[in-house]
Design a protein around this motif. Structure first.
Motif, mmCIF file in Angstrom:
data_model
loop_
_atom_site.group_PDB
_atom_site.id
_atom_site.type_symbol
_atom_site.label_atom_id
_atom_site.label_comp_id
_atom_site.label_asym_id
_atom_site.label_seq_id
_atom_site.Cartn_x
_atom_site.Cartn_y
_atom_site.Cartn_z
ATOM 1 N N HIS A 80 0.817 -1.215 0.000
ATOM 2 C CA HIS A 80 0.000 0.000 0.000
ATOM 3 C C HIS A 80 0.850 1.263 0.000
ATOM 4 N N THR A 81 2.107 1.180 0.365
ATOM 5 C CA THR A 81 2.974 2.347 0.365
ATOM 6 C C THR A 81 3.778 2.476 -0.924
ATOM 7 N N SER A 82 3.527 1.622 -1.912
ATOM 8 C CA SER A 82 4.224 1.684 -3.201
ATOM 9 C C SER A 82 3.373 2.452 -4.195
ATOM 10 N N PRO A 83 3.900 3.508 -4.794
ATOM 11 C CA PRO A 83 3.114 4.288 -5.756
ATOM 12 C C PRO A 83 3.094 3.635 -7.135
ATOM 13 N N GLN A 84 2.216 4.173 -7.999
ATOM 14 C CA GLN A 84 2.115 3.826 -9.425
ATOM 15 C C GLN A 84 1.766 2.363 -9.649
ATOM 16 N N ARG A 85 1.002 1.780 -8.750
ATOM 17 C CA ARG A 85 0.527 0.409 -8.982
ATOM 18 C C ARG A 85 -0.712 0.444 -9.853
ATOM 19 N N ILE A 86 -0.860 -0.573 -10.690
ATOM 20 C CA ILE A 86 -1.973 -0.686 -11.629
ATOM 21 C C ILE A 86 -2.614 -2.054 -11.443
ATOM 22 N N LEU A 87 -3.899 -2.132 -11.688
ATOM 23 C CA LEU A 87 -4.570 -3.432 -11.676
ATOM 24 C C LEU A 87 -4.098 -4.245 -12.874
ATOM 25 N N CYS A 88 -3.400 -5.339 -12.609
ATOM 26 C CA CYS A 88 -2.807 -6.179 -13.653
ATOM 27 C C CYS A 88 -3.668 -7.419 -13.867
ATOM 28 N N HIS A 89 -3.786 -7.801 -15.113
ATOM 29 C CA HIS A 89 -4.594 -8.972 -15.481
ATOM 30 C C HIS A 89 -3.800 -10.241 -15.210
ATOM 31 N N THR A 90 -4.377 -11.135 -14.446
ATOM 32 C CA THR A 90 -3.794 -12.455 -14.195
ATOM 33 C C THR A 90 -4.860 -13.514 -14.410
ATOM 34 N N TYR A 91 -4.428 -14.728 -14.698
ATOM 35 C CA TYR A 91 -5.344 -15.823 -14.970
ATOM 36 C C TYR A 91 -5.668 -16.564 -13.680
ATOM 37 N N ILE B 191 -5.083 -7.936 -10.109
ATOM 38 C CA ILE B 191 -4.255 -7.799 -8.907
ATOM 39 C C ILE B 191 -3.366 -6.571 -9.067
ATOM 40 N N PRO B 192 -3.236 -5.736 -8.039
ATOM 41 C CA PRO B 192 -2.355 -4.561 -8.162
ATOM 42 C C PRO B 192 -0.896 -4.973 -8.341
ATOM 43 N N GLY B 193 -0.212 -4.219 -9.173
ATOM 44 C CA GLY B 193 1.204 -4.496 -9.413
ATOM 45 C C GLY B 193 1.786 -3.510 -10.397
ATOM 46 N N LEU C 167 5.051 0.193 -17.409
ATOM 47 C CA LEU C 167 3.888 0.966 -17.849
ATOM 48 C C LEU C 167 3.397 1.818 -16.690
ATOM 49 N N ALA C 168 3.455 3.109 -16.862
ATOM 50 C CA ALA C 168 2.986 4.029 -15.838
ATOM 51 C C ALA C 168 1.471 4.130 -15.893
ATOM 52 N N PRO C 169 0.844 4.552 -14.812
ATOM 53 C CA PRO C 169 -0.624 4.693 -14.830
ATOM 54 C C PRO C 169 -1.068 5.706 -15.873
ATOM 55 N N GLY C 170 -2.128 5.349 -16.605
ATOM 56 C CA GLY C 170 -2.719 6.251 -17.583
ATOM 57 C C GLY C 170 -2.133 6.195 -18.966
ATOM 58 N N VAL C 171 -1.100 5.392 -19.219
ATOM 59 C CA VAL C 171 -0.493 5.341 -20.539
ATOM 60 C C VAL C 171 -1.194 4.292 -21.393
ATOM 61 N N ARG D 218 0.607 6.428 1.837
ATOM 62 C CA ARG D 218 -0.092 5.294 1.235
ATOM 63 C C ARG D 218 -0.732 5.774 -0.059
ATOM 64 N N TYR D 219 -0.735 4.906 -1.071
ATOM 65 C CA TYR D 219 -1.187 5.282 -2.406
ATOM 66 C C TYR D 219 -2.301 4.343 -2.847
ATOM 67 N N ASP D 220 -3.242 4.910 -3.577
ATOM 68 C CA ASP D 220 -4.326 4.121 -4.147
ATOM 69 C C ASP D 220 -3.846 3.412 -5.404
ATOM 70 N N VAL D 221 -4.581 2.379 -5.774
ATOM 71 C CA VAL D 221 -4.276 1.621 -6.985
ATOM 72 C C VAL D 221 -4.969 2.296 -8.163
ATOM 73 N N HIS D 222 -4.230 2.490 -9.248
ATOM 74 C CA HIS D 222 -4.791 3.091 -10.454
ATOM 75 C C HIS D 222 -5.550 2.028 -11.236
#
Length: 491
Positions: free
Chosen positions: A113-124, A134-136, A161-165, A461-465
């Motif tokens: 939760h303290t790591s910035p620029q996390r994105i919801l990543c697609h996993t199987y 899953i955030p990552g 990949l940064a958030p929003g790109v 603490r940072y939210d997940v993008h």
């Protein structure tokens, strides 16, 4: 001992020695600690579990604190390291061309939760057709593929990949810069066969071909089975037909054989794993683009024509029921000169794309790419480049090591050693190569925080993008799931 009198072994040893020196020169801050950290990754007895455990490896002469300090506070000249990776010997196809594969893999950090620029990543998921977000930190990686069945690839570039790109835009810019470095390194020269870029269905092949249309590349990408493409416009005479000339011809529906017509090229091949492999190719097919998503700019929408290939096999090694695979190749009007052998070469090249999964598994499970609990994304990028440099050293050391197999393992040919077996023998090779890292200086640990004094500055603490594209989509209202099948994709 290494027999330098053997020209093949001597040349491979020279490449490994030069790359290790160049890799050391790319480390600008805390270079000795970073270099020995990479050697510890290569010489550890088992899979890498944490940075602290690497300090117990004999090749790492520093304490565990220096490992974290090197990753967090060290600096790497990434552009110089990119050029070094592009300058080493690369695998090529049978016709001499470079074959590059692109894919996105994720460094999952669900509880950071303290790591910035996390994105919801697609996993199987474990079930069929189940996906879990899953955030990552997602990374776009480009590797060079080998011609035959192999667990080896040659990683050339990686971008987080940064958030929003937009992933397609980032990948296109990544490939454009990489091809420039390959040309500067002499890997590609004018007159050579065009570079073939292979991608899975997660990439929009026509759009990638449009973004790279001025480069000497060809795109080979898989398409979903529910796509609908258009044929070329038939001959049109205004005074006879009347009205404006149409831009699109008849539909080519992947799921409707009645719309296919006769293929331009057809071939049948007997394979050991898949039985009979039948491939059909239709030329001059293009998607009908609409003004949405990436095509919202001004001007007339382009016509991106290519060749569609349908591959059907008898069986799969897993025993599952085989489904047809649809491929889109950016070769335009190619069926006039394409032979069945060329068609077989294309779909067999696409099957080699899955070798990148072996590389991802090696980086994560053995070399410990995603094992450290790193907070900063910049430190994650630094550790990622360190792992790619270590993997490149394993690839250069393939002709130099012996097979130190376990008693229960089958013998392997010298040219068929897996990355794990090469890593097992790298420790015996390291002393004969360049080791420019200096010995550590004696130091004393710092006092640390005084006992009984708590930390009054908690970490942010940072939210997940959630949104990963340039345009955020509006939240859709929840509706009852329809029993009708998923509509076809017309673009």
């Amino acid at each position: 001992m290494i027999s330098v009198h053997d020209p093949v072994v001597g040349k491979a040893f020279g490449w490994l020695r030069r790359f290790r020196k160049e890799f050391y020169a790319c480390l600008t801050t805390r270079q000795d600690a970073l270099f020995e950290l990479a050697d510890a990754v290569l010489c550890a007895d088992g899979p890498v579990r944490s940075l602290a455990e690497l300090s117990l490896v004999g090749e790492h002469r520093r304490g565990h604190g220096s490992s974290y300090g090197a990753v967090v506070d060290g600096r790497i000249d990434v552009e110089r390291l990119r050029s070094a990776l592009a300058g080493v010997p690369l695998p090529r196809a049978a016709d001499g061309r470079l074959v590059l594969a692109v894919d996105i893999t994720s460094w999952l950090r669900p509880e950071a939760h303290t790591s910035p620029q996390r994105i919801l990543c697609h996993t199987y998921g474990r079930g069929k057709d189940q996906a879990i977000m899953i955030p990552g930190w997602p990374y776009s990686m480009v590797v060079a593929l080998e011609p035959g069945r192999s667990s080896w690839t040659a990683p050339l570039d990686v971008v987080r990949l940064a958030p929003g790109v937009d992933a397609a835009t980032v990948t296109a810019a990544q490939l454009r810069a990489l091809i420039g470095r390959l040309t500067a390194a002499g890997q590609y020269k004018p007159g050579d066969p065009q570079i073939l870029i292979v991608a899975d269905a997660g990439y929009d092949g026509p759009r990638l071909a449009w973004l790279l249309r001025d480069l000497p590349v060809q795109i080979l990408a898989r398409m979903r089975a529910d796509r609908v493409l258009r044929r070329a416009t038939p001959p049109w005479i205004a005074r006879v037909h009347g009205g404006r000339k149409p831009r699109h011809g008849g539909e080519f529906v992947f799921g409707d054989p009645a719309t296919w017509g006769d293929p331009d090229v057809a071939t049948t091949t007997q394979t050991r794993l898949y039985g009979t492999a039948s491939a059909l190719a239709w030329d001059r097919l293009h998607p009908r683009l609409t003004r949405r998503a990436a095509w919202t700019g001004s001007g007339e929408l382009p016509i991106i024509a290519g060749t569609v290939i349908r591959l059907q096999v008898d069986r799969l090694p897993s025993g599952a029921i085989p489904k047809p695979v649809w491929l889109w190749w950016s070769g335009v009007h190619a069926t006039d000169t394409t032979t069945p052998a060329d068609l077989d070469r294309l779909w067999q090249t696409f099957l080699r794309r899955f070798d990148i999964e072996h590389t991802f598994r090696m980086l994560k499970q053995t070399l410990g790419w995603t094992s450290p609990k790193i907070r900063s994304p910049d430190a994650a990028d630094r550790w990622t480049w360190l792992i790619l440099a270590a993997y490149t050293q394993l690839r250069l050391a393939r002709p130099l090591v012996a097979d130190l197999r376990r008693p229960w393992e089958k013998p392997a040919e010298p040219d068929r050693l897996t990355p794990a077996r090469v890593r097992r023998a790298f420790r015996h090779l390291r002393n004969n190569t360049a080791c420019p890292a200096a010995a550590p200086k004696p130091t004393r640990p710092g006092p640390g925080r005084p006992p009984g004094r708590p930390n009054h500055q908690p970490t942010n603490r940072y939210d997940v993008h959630v949104v990963t594209s340039n345009q955020a989509s509006k939240p859709k209202p929840k509706t009852k799931k329809s029993v009708n099948p998923r509509p076809r994709r017309t673009g």
